[in-house]
Write an enzyme that holds these catalytic residues in place. Structure first.
Site, PDB file in Angstrom:
ATOM      1  N   THR A  22       0.831  -1.209   0.000  1.00 27.00           N
ATOM      2  CA  THR A  22       0.000   0.000   0.000  1.00 27.00           C
ATOM      3  C   THR A  22       0.866   1.261   0.000  1.00 27.00           C
ATOM      4  O   THR A  22       0.664   2.168  -0.817  1.00 27.00           O
ATOM      5  CB  THR A  22      -0.906   0.011   1.261  1.00 27.00           C
ATOM      6  OG1 THR A  22      -1.644  -1.202   1.286  1.00 27.00           O
ATOM      7  CG2 THR A  22      -1.859   1.183   1.246  1.00 27.00           C
ATOM      8  N   VAL A  23       1.849   1.311   0.916  1.00 23.98           N
ATOM      9  CA  VAL A  23       2.661   2.526   1.033  1.00 23.98           C
ATOM     10  C   VAL A  23       3.715   2.572  -0.078  1.00 23.98           C
ATOM     11  O   VAL A  23       3.890   3.602  -0.756  1.00 23.98           O
ATOM     12  CB  VAL A  23       3.323   2.621   2.423  1.00 23.98           C
ATOM     13  CG1 VAL A  23       4.267   3.816   2.500  1.00 23.98           C
ATOM     14  CG2 VAL A  23       2.257   2.723   3.514  1.00 23.98           C
ATOM     15  N   GLY A 140       1.637   8.894  10.136  1.00 25.88           N
ATOM     16  CA  GLY A 140       1.439   8.867   8.681  1.00 25.88           C
ATOM     17  C   GLY A 140       1.767  10.190   8.024  1.00 25.88           C
ATOM     18  O   GLY A 140       2.923  10.612   8.001  1.00 25.88           O
ATOM     19  N   LYS A 210       4.935   4.164  18.217  1.00 23.95           N
ATOM     20  CA  LYS A 210       4.957   5.568  17.779  1.00 23.95           C
ATOM     21  C   LYS A 210       5.156   6.501  18.978  1.00 23.95           C
ATOM     22  O   LYS A 210       5.872   7.505  18.879  1.00 23.95           O
ATOM     23  CB  LYS A 210       3.656   5.891  17.049  1.00 23.95           C
ATOM     24  CG  LYS A 210       3.510   5.139  15.723  1.00 23.95           C
ATOM     25  CD  LYS A 210       2.093   5.214  15.185  1.00 23.95           C
ATOM     26  CE  LYS A 210       1.955   4.510  13.845  1.00 23.95           C
ATOM     27  NZ  LYS A 210       0.555   4.373  13.415  1.00 23.95           N
ATOM     28  N   GLY A 307      -2.863   5.001   5.604  1.00 21.01           N
ATOM     29  CA  GLY A 307      -3.248   4.996   4.197  1.00 21.01           C
ATOM     30  C   GLY A 307      -2.042   5.282   3.323  1.00 21.01           C
ATOM     31  O   GLY A 307      -1.071   5.916   3.748  1.00 21.01           O
TER      32      GLY A 307
END
Ligand code: HSE
Length: 430
Positions: A22-23, A140, A210, A307
């Site tokens: 996806t990335v 992100g 994170k 995303g």
């Protein structure tokens, strides 16, 4: 020491991309679409490369990219920068260390690797005169790491609270609107927001990694991620959103760290957040980070936390910083132990077989540990043979409340494990 990107400042920076999911595929398309001067994607590594090369994601990429499923081809190549979008500790830790040793800059979105081994890899990068950048590993597409590195160094950051996992925010904000947990998780997986194993999302490990990276960059505090307690969102039910609303709150997965100079407290878990707080306004895959500085006060960062495209923007921005020679900021970090002793108001939800005396037994168990009840909330209309109701407490330590909950959980009328959540206080009270 001169490094490969500065050597080639007059010519192209050659880029090798690890991972075409996806990335990774979003990074490749962003580079192709934006045509940044002096930067060229030359190699793509992935397992099962023929399948990837033939996929719709590969359509439109320029034909002179070399595709390979052999990492040695990348490490021995003339690439100046390796971008990593695969994730995981092994073998990625070794591969990226070898890339740094070979004089290649590394841009990575790998939060677990940076949380657990970032200190060693950064040291290796410094020793070899190259950059290791990982702004895409946290939040992100929200550039919170460069912002705290470059914009908040003049302050002394004492607290960070964040919504750091887009999948959990998507699930919880959809549940707030009445959706079923499993349906929404399946949607997040289909959309590519969730980790390969969504346990990392819903059980808090992704947000914890994170948080540890943020602690290092914004507070210069090195934490062992395994020492930071996590609480899953799996036990949050629709009824909790109904009761939260009665308390002028909603529920979000919040990752928190506080330091008063002596003690460092940190945790990740579903938390009641007041409707008036920015955390309640964050919906879908949005992330939100609030830092509190001793001098500058509260600063809020917000945007899409998961995303392909938002994360690709962060990766490519890191790449451009490397290519322009402006990527490295190195700060002294002090390793610290983690205390679990947060003091907060708490929300306790019980499901009981109704009969007289339950509230008094619960009140007794709370009084035993010195916890003061703030409210008791019971909505009418639930069946008496599986009755959910809620008790909230005045601020006290979570460990103390947990002792009472352990006692209450053993009462024969309890039909399921009680749910204990912290309530985030209004910003002006904290
Ligand atoms: N699974 C992660 C999330 C992706 O949902 O936030 C970005 O790290």
């Amino acid at each position: 020491m001169e490094n490969s990107a500065t050597r080639s400042s007059e010519k192209e920076t050659r880029v090798a991309l690890l991972g075409f999911g996806t990335v990774g595929s979003a990074v490749a398309h962003l580079l192709q679409t934006q045509q940044f001067d002096g930067v060229r994607l030359t190699r793509i590594y992935n397992r099962g490369i023929q399948r990837k090369q033939g996929s719709t994601r590969a359509e439109g990429l320029h034909g002179d990219i070399i595709w390979t499923d052999n990492i040695e081809d990348v490490l021995a190549s003339d690439a100046d920068v390796v971008i990593e979008t695969i994730g995981g500790l092994d073998p990625m830790g070794e591969w990226l260390a070898r890339a740094l040793l070979a004089g290649k800059h590394v841009v990575t979105a790998n939060k677990q690797l940076i949380a657990y081994r970032g200190a060693g890899l950064s040291q290796l990068a410094r020793e070899h005169g190259v950059s290791l950048v990982y702004n895409a590993a946290v939040a992100g597409g929200v550039p919170v790491i460069p912002a705290v590195l470059h914009g908040l160094q003049g302050d002394r950051v004492r607290q960070i609270a964040g919504i750091l996992n887009g999948t959990c925010n998507f699930i919880l904000s959809q549940m707030e609107a009445g959706a079923d947990y499993h349906d929404v998780l399946a949607k997040a997986q289909a959309a590519g927001y969730a980790e390969a194993d969504p346990t990392a999302d819903v059980d808090g490990y992704d947000a914890r990694a994170k948080l540890c990276i943020l602690a290092r960059t914004a507070m210069q505090i090195g934490l062992d991620p395994d020492a930071v307690p996590v609480q899953t969102i799996r036990n949050v039910r629709l009824v909790d959103f109904h009761y939260a609303r009665d308390l002028n709150c909603t529920i979000r997965q919040v990752a928190r760290i506080e330091s008063d100079g002596e003690t460092v407290r940190a945790r990740v878990g579903p938390t009641l957040v007041p409707h008036t707080s920015p955390f309640a306004w964050s919906h879908g895959t949005q992330n939100l980070v609030m830092t509190t500085g001793e001098f500058g006060g509260d600063v809020v960062f917000s945007g899409h936390g998961a995303g392909g495209n938002p994360t690709a923007v962060a990766v490519v921005s890191d790449l451009l910083a490397v290519a322009h020679g402006s990527a490295s900021v190195s700060l002294p970090v002090q390793n610290r132990a983690v205390s679990r002793e947060f003091v907060a108001p708490h929300y306790l939800r019980f499901v009981v077989q109704d009969k007289p005396g339950i509230v008094s037994a619960i009140a007794g168990a709370l009084a035993q540990v010195g916890a003061n009840i703030d409210s008791i909330v019971q909505r009418p209309g639930y069946p008496k043979d599986a009755l959910p109701f809620v008790v909230t407490t005045e601020p006290c330590s979570t460990a103390t409340i947990q002792q009472a909950v352990d006692t209450i959980a053993k009462m024969p009328t309890m039909l399921e494990e009680p749910l204990l959540l912290q309530i985030l206080r209004e910003p002006q009270e904290s």
